[in-house]
Design a protein around this motif. Sequence first.
Motif, mmCIF file in Angstrom:
data_model
loop_
_atom_site.group_PDB
_atom_site.id
_atom_site.type_symbol
_atom_site.label_atom_id
_atom_site.label_comp_id
_atom_site.label_asym_id
_atom_site.label_seq_id
_atom_site.Cartn_x
_atom_site.Cartn_y
_atom_site.Cartn_z
ATOM 1 N N GLU A 111 0.835 -1.200 0.000
ATOM 2 C CA GLU A 111 0.000 0.000 0.000
ATOM 3 C C GLU A 111 0.869 1.248 0.000
ATOM 4 O OE1 GLU A 111 -4.187 -1.041 2.241
ATOM 5 O OE2 GLU A 111 -2.560 -0.243 3.453
ATOM 6 N N THR A 112 0.310 2.322 -0.533
ATOM 7 C CA THR A 112 0.935 3.644 -0.469
ATOM 8 C C THR A 112 -0.081 4.605 0.143
ATOM 9 O OG1 THR A 112 2.297 3.229 -2.425
ATOM 10 C CG2 THR A 112 1.958 5.531 -1.798
ATOM 11 N N THR A 113 0.375 5.399 1.115
ATOM 12 C CA THR A 113 -0.518 6.402 1.703
ATOM 13 C C THR A 113 -0.005 7.802 1.408
ATOM 14 O OG1 THR A 113 0.610 6.381 3.851
ATOM 15 C CG2 THR A 113 -1.221 4.851 3.567
ATOM 16 N N PHE A 114 -0.914 8.766 1.511
ATOM 17 C CA PHE A 114 -0.606 10.159 1.195
ATOM 18 C C PHE A 114 -1.044 11.034 2.364
ATOM 19 C CE2 PHE A 114 -1.323 7.766 -2.634
ATOM 20 C CZ PHE A 114 -0.294 8.163 -3.480
ATOM 21 N N TRP A 115 -0.161 11.929 2.800
ATOM 22 C CA TRP A 115 -0.444 12.831 3.918
ATOM 23 C C TRP A 115 -0.276 14.274 3.463
ATOM 24 C CZ3 TRP A 115 -1.290 11.566 9.300
ATOM 25 C CH2 TRP A 115 -1.426 10.191 9.524
ATOM 26 N N SER A 116 -1.208 15.121 3.905
ATOM 27 C CA SER A 116 -1.198 16.544 3.562
ATOM 28 C C SER A 116 -1.506 17.364 4.817
ATOM 29 C CB SER A 116 -2.253 16.825 2.479
ATOM 30 O OG SER A 116 -1.963 16.104 1.307
ATOM 31 N N PRO A 117 -1.340 18.684 4.743
ATOM 32 C CA PRO A 117 -1.615 19.524 5.917
ATOM 33 C C PRO A 117 -3.086 19.483 6.333
ATOM 34 C CG PRO A 117 -0.294 20.710 4.308
ATOM 35 C CD PRO A 117 -0.765 19.467 3.635
ATOM 36 N N THR A 118 -3.320 19.636 7.621
ATOM 37 C CA THR A 118 -4.677 19.769 8.123
ATOM 38 C C THR A 118 -5.239 21.130 7.697
ATOM 39 O OG1 THR A 118 -3.762 20.606 10.194
ATOM 40 C CG2 THR A 118 -4.307 18.265 10.106
ATOM 41 N N GLU A 119 -6.527 21.323 7.927
ATOM 42 C CA GLU A 119 -7.196 22.558 7.489
ATOM 43 C C GLU A 119 -6.535 23.815 8.047
ATOM 44 O OE1 GLU A 119 -9.555 22.972 5.300
ATOM 45 O OE2 GLU A 119 -9.681 20.828 4.872
ATOM 46 N N ASP A 120 -6.055 23.727 9.304
ATOM 47 C CA ASP A 120 -5.438 24.919 9.908
ATOM 48 C C ASP A 120 -3.967 25.059 9.553
ATOM 49 O OD1 ASP A 120 -4.259 22.925 11.369
ATOM 50 O OD2 ASP A 120 -5.164 23.489 13.292
ATOM 51 N N GLY A 121 -3.421 24.081 8.792
ATOM 52 C CA GLY A 121 -2.029 24.162 8.364
ATOM 53 C C GLY A 121 -1.025 23.835 9.447
ATOM 54 N N LYS A 122 -1.499 23.399 10.623
ATOM 55 C CA LYS A 122 -0.572 23.150 11.741
ATOM 56 C C LYS A 122 -0.276 21.667 11.954
ATOM 57 C CE LYS A 122 -2.008 27.314 14.219
ATOM 58 N NZ LYS A 122 -2.643 27.864 15.447
ATOM 59 N N GLY A 123 -0.957 20.811 11.256
ATOM 60 C CA GLY A 123 -0.753 19.378 11.448
ATOM 61 C C GLY A 123 -0.735 18.634 10.123
ATOM 62 N N LEU A 124 -0.824 17.312 10.205
ATOM 63 C CA LEU A 124 -0.847 16.453 9.020
ATOM 64 C C LEU A 124 -2.036 15.510 9.117
ATOM 65 C CD1 LEU A 124 2.939 15.435 8.839
ATOM 66 C CD2 LEU A 124 1.764 16.988 7.264
ATOM 67 N N ARG A 125 -2.598 15.178 7.981
ATOM 68 C CA ARG A 125 -3.692 14.221 7.952
ATOM 69 C C ARG A 125 -3.525 13.304 6.741
ATOM 70 N NH1 ARG A 125 -8.030 16.319 4.419
ATOM 71 N NH2 ARG A 125 -7.253 18.241 3.471
ATOM 72 N N ARG A 126 -3.948 12.056 6.913
ATOM 73 C CA ARG A 126 -3.883 11.118 5.796
ATOM 74 C C ARG A 126 -4.995 11.457 4.814
ATOM 75 N NH1 ARG A 126 -5.116 6.589 8.169
ATOM 76 N NH2 ARG A 126 -3.031 5.955 8.857
ATOM 77 N N THR A 127 -4.624 11.722 3.573
ATOM 78 C CA THR A 127 -5.616 12.117 2.570
ATOM 79 C C THR A 127 -5.878 11.026 1.546
ATOM 80 O OG1 THR A 127 -3.826 13.174 1.329
ATOM 81 C CG2 THR A 127 -5.161 14.583 2.768
ATOM 82 N N GLY A 128 -5.147 9.934 1.616
ATOM 83 C CA GLY A 128 -5.385 8.872 0.643
ATOM 84 C C GLY A 128 -4.630 7.604 0.981
ATOM 85 N N ARG A 129 -5.155 6.506 0.488
ATOM 86 C CA ARG A 129 -4.517 5.196 0.639
ATOM 87 C C ARG A 129 -4.851 4.397 -0.619
ATOM 88 N NH1 ARG A 129 -3.446 1.780 5.313
ATOM 89 N NH2 ARG A 129 -4.530 3.287 6.658
ATOM 90 N N ILE A 130 -3.825 3.910 -1.300
ATOM 91 C CA ILE A 130 -4.065 3.158 -2.531
ATOM 92 C C ILE A 130 -3.306 1.835 -2.502
ATOM 93 C CG2 ILE A 130 -4.454 5.218 -3.950
ATOM 94 C CD1 ILE A 130 -1.608 4.833 -5.076
ATOM 95 N N ARG A 131 -3.802 0.901 -3.251
ATOM 96 C CA ARG A 131 -3.058 -0.336 -3.486
ATOM 97 C C ARG A 131 -1.832 0.015 -4.317
ATOM 98 N NH1 ARG A 131 -5.406 -6.063 -5.753
ATOM 99 N NH2 ARG A 131 -3.385 -7.023 -6.215
ATOM 100 N N ASP A 132 -0.676 -0.500 -3.939
ATOM 101 C CA ASP A 132 0.546 -0.087 -4.637
ATOM 102 C C ASP A 132 0.598 -0.638 -6.060
ATOM 103 O OD1 ASP A 132 3.411 1.120 -4.327
ATOM 104 O OD2 ASP A 132 3.699 -0.847 -5.243
ATOM 105 N N THR A 133 0.244 -1.899 -6.242
ATOM 106 C CA THR A 133 0.301 -2.521 -7.563
ATOM 107 C C THR A 133 -1.078 -3.058 -7.908
ATOM 108 O OG1 THR A 133 2.595 -3.180 -7.164
ATOM 109 C CG2 THR A 133 1.459 -4.263 -8.974
ATOM 110 N N GLU A 134 -1.609 -2.665 -9.046
ATOM 111 C CA GLU A 134 -2.979 -3.045 -9.372
ATOM 112 C C GLU A 134 -3.128 -4.549 -9.555
ATOM 113 O OE1 GLU A 134 -4.181 -2.691 -13.831
ATOM 114 O OE2 GLU A 134 -2.974 -0.907 -13.382
ATOM 115 N N GLU A 135 -4.346 -5.018 -9.323
ATOM 116 C CA GLU A 135 -4.666 -6.437 -9.431
ATOM 117 C C GLU A 135 -4.326 -6.962 -10.825
ATOM 118 O OE1 GLU A 135 -6.002 -10.145 -8.368
ATOM 119 O OE2 GLU A 135 -6.047 -8.420 -7.021
ATOM 120 N N GLY A 136 -3.646 -8.117 -10.861
ATOM 121 C CA GLY A 136 -3.374 -8.781 -12.123
ATOM 122 C C GLY A 136 -2.225 -8.222 -12.934
#
Length: 655
Positions: A111-136
Motif C-alpha cells: 500500500e501507499t498512503t498520502f499525507w497533507s496539511p490539516t485545514e489549519d495548516g498546523k498538522g498532518l492528515r492522511r488524505t489517501g490510501r491506494i493499493r501499490d500494484t494493481e490487481e493482475g
Amino acid sequence: MALHSGLQFHLNGFKGSGDPQKLQFEGSQEPDFQTSLPTEIDVLIVGAGPAGQLLGTQLARFPDITTRIIETKPSRLEQGQADGLQCRTIEIFEAFGFSERVLKEAYWVNETTFWSPTEDGKGLRRTGRIRDTEEGLSEFPHVILNQARLHDLWLDVMKWSPTRLEPSYSRGLSEMRIPEGKGPVELTIERLDDAHKGQTEKIKAKYVVGCDGARSVVRRSLGLEMKGDFANQAWGVMDALVVTDFPDLRLKTAIHSANEGSILIIPREGGYLARFYIELDKLQQSERIASKNVTADVLVDRAQRIFKPFNFEVRHIAYWSVYEVGQRLTDHFDDVPKTEREDRTPRVFIAGDACHTHSAKAGQGMNVSMNDAYNLGWKIASVLKGQADPKLLHTYTEERQDIAQMLIEFDREIARLFAAKPKGKEAGGGDDQEGAIDPAVFQEYFTRQGRFMAGVETKYKPGLLTMQDTQHQHLATGYPVGMRFQSDQVLRLADARPVHLGHVMNADGRWRIVLFGDQHDPTSTTSPLWQTCELLENQLIPRYTAAEADIDSVIDVRAVLPQSRKDISINSLPSLLLPRKGRFGIQDYEKVFTDEESYGFGFGEIYKTRGVDAQKGCLVLVRPDQYVSGVLPLGKEVGGKLREFFDGFMVVKRR
C-alpha cells in the motif's frame, strides 16, 4: 508467492544429490579472476553495479563466451543506495532463478498512503490510501531490498554459472581504442590495489559494455554527452532506525507539509529500518549541493519539522547522503552514430546510469538499468555464438533510448509533483498559489502511472524484433505485440504440476514459441496444432539450428491446450512436443500444459485471462528477454511469416 516450474537436470547423466545449480562447471580447474586478465576476451563489462552484474550473469551462462567484469572497488559492495525492485524486475530475477530469495528477504510494498496539511495548516492528515500494484499486473509484488544484498545475490548466481564468473576487482579502464574496420577493441586496464598500483594490463575485447555509472569512463571515451539539466532542487536520503508516533512508518508514504517540504518514506526489509527521502531548500541557478555543507543533523532537523506535530526521534543512522534532482540522457547508447549505422555495427555500448540519470522518487534507476542489460545481453550472446547477424546489436540503442526518454519525461513530472506545495489555504497562499498541487491530483497521478512505475508499460516499436503486422492480435489480446509476455498459471500435462508459464522462459538466450491449441483434437495429424508443429520441426527450426544441437537449443516450443490432460496421451502429441535431447536422447516431458484446475492451487484460466481465442488458438512468438515479437494463427501458412521474420537477423544454418 508465485509457482515455480522447477529445475531440469540430469539430462546427460546423474549429477549427484547436491545443489543442482552448483554442479554445472565442466572444466578441470576453477578459473582465477583476480590475478590477471586474459589478453583476448569476447566481452569486457566495465562496472559491477546492477546492470553490469545482470549482464555478466547472462553471459556467464554460455561456456563458449569469455567474459570479464572489471570494478574499481576492492571487493563486493557493502552499502548500496538503490533499494526499490519493481514487479518486472522480479520477473527477470525469476528468469535467472533467484526470485524466491529476494521475496523471502524483502519488504513488500502493498500500500501507499498520502499525507497533507490539516485545514489549519498546523498538522498532518492522511488524505489517501491506494493499493501499490494493481490487481493482475504481475504475479510478483513491488519490493524493497538493499542494493548491496541484491549485488550478493547476483554474485552468487554468477559464481555458480557454467563459467564461474566473478568481477575482477581493483581495476579501472584508463584507455580505450576502437580500431577502424572489424578488429577488437583495444583496452588498457589500470590496477588500483596497493600490491599492483601503477601496473597496467592490455587486453582486446570483441565487445565492451560500460555499466560504470553517471561518471562513465566508457561514455567519455566514446565522446558521448549527457544532455539535460538539474532542477535546482536538493534532496537528502537517510536510512535510519527511528522512534515515532507517526502511524504509517511501515507503509510507503508521501508527506507534503504546509511549509517545510516533503518526505517520501520507504520501509526497509527486516521490519525496523526505514528510508526517508527529505526535501531540502531549492538551489540557486548554477548552485550545487556540495556547496551547502549539508550534514546528517540537517536532514534529521528537516525531517522533524516536516513530521510535526508527530514526534520523530532518530536513534541510529545506517546511511545518509544528499543529491540534486536532474534528468539527463545521451543521444545513443553505442559507438555508432545514426549516420553510420548502415556501414558498421556496434562494438561498444553503455547501459544504466552511464546513459540516463534521474531522481530516486519513483524507484526507476536500478530497475531500468537492469532492463537495459537484459535487453543487450542475449543479443551479444546470439552474435558471439554465431546464431545472429551483428546488425541485431543496433536494436539495443533503438529500443532502450526510447524507453529512457519516456523515463526522463515521467521523472521530471514526478519530481515536480513531489517538490510542489500542497494546494489550499493551509499552504499559505490560497488555491491560486503558483505551482501548488492538489493532494487528490498527486494521488491520481501516482495511481495512473502505476503500470509505468511497475516496469510493465514498456512497449517496443515495430522493427527488426517486433512484427509490424499485428492483424492477428485479436487471437490473443492479452499478449500485446511489443510488450512483455505476462505469466499465468497452467498445468503441466505430464505430471499435473501447476506452474507459471512465464517461469519456463529462463534467461538462457533462447527464443520461445508458445502454441495455444484450438478446439480440434491436438493428437490428430490434420489439426492446426499438429500442422504447425510439423512445419516448425521439419522446416523452420532446422534452418537456424546446428545439425548436432538439440532441437530446442535456439527456438524452444511450448504448447498450452484447452483440453483436459485426462483426455490426452502425451505420446500421441507431435514429436516436437516430446523431443529427444542430450547425449542419451532422453525425452523432455515438460513442453506441454493444459488450461485446467490444479490440485490445491486453483485454476489459472489463461485463455480467458489473456484473451486467447479457444476456438482458433494461436502462436505467440517471444524474444529471449520475454517480450512478444508477434501473434500469428496456427497452421502451416504461418511458416512464411516466421521465416521472413527470423531471416531478418538470424544466421541460416541449413536451407
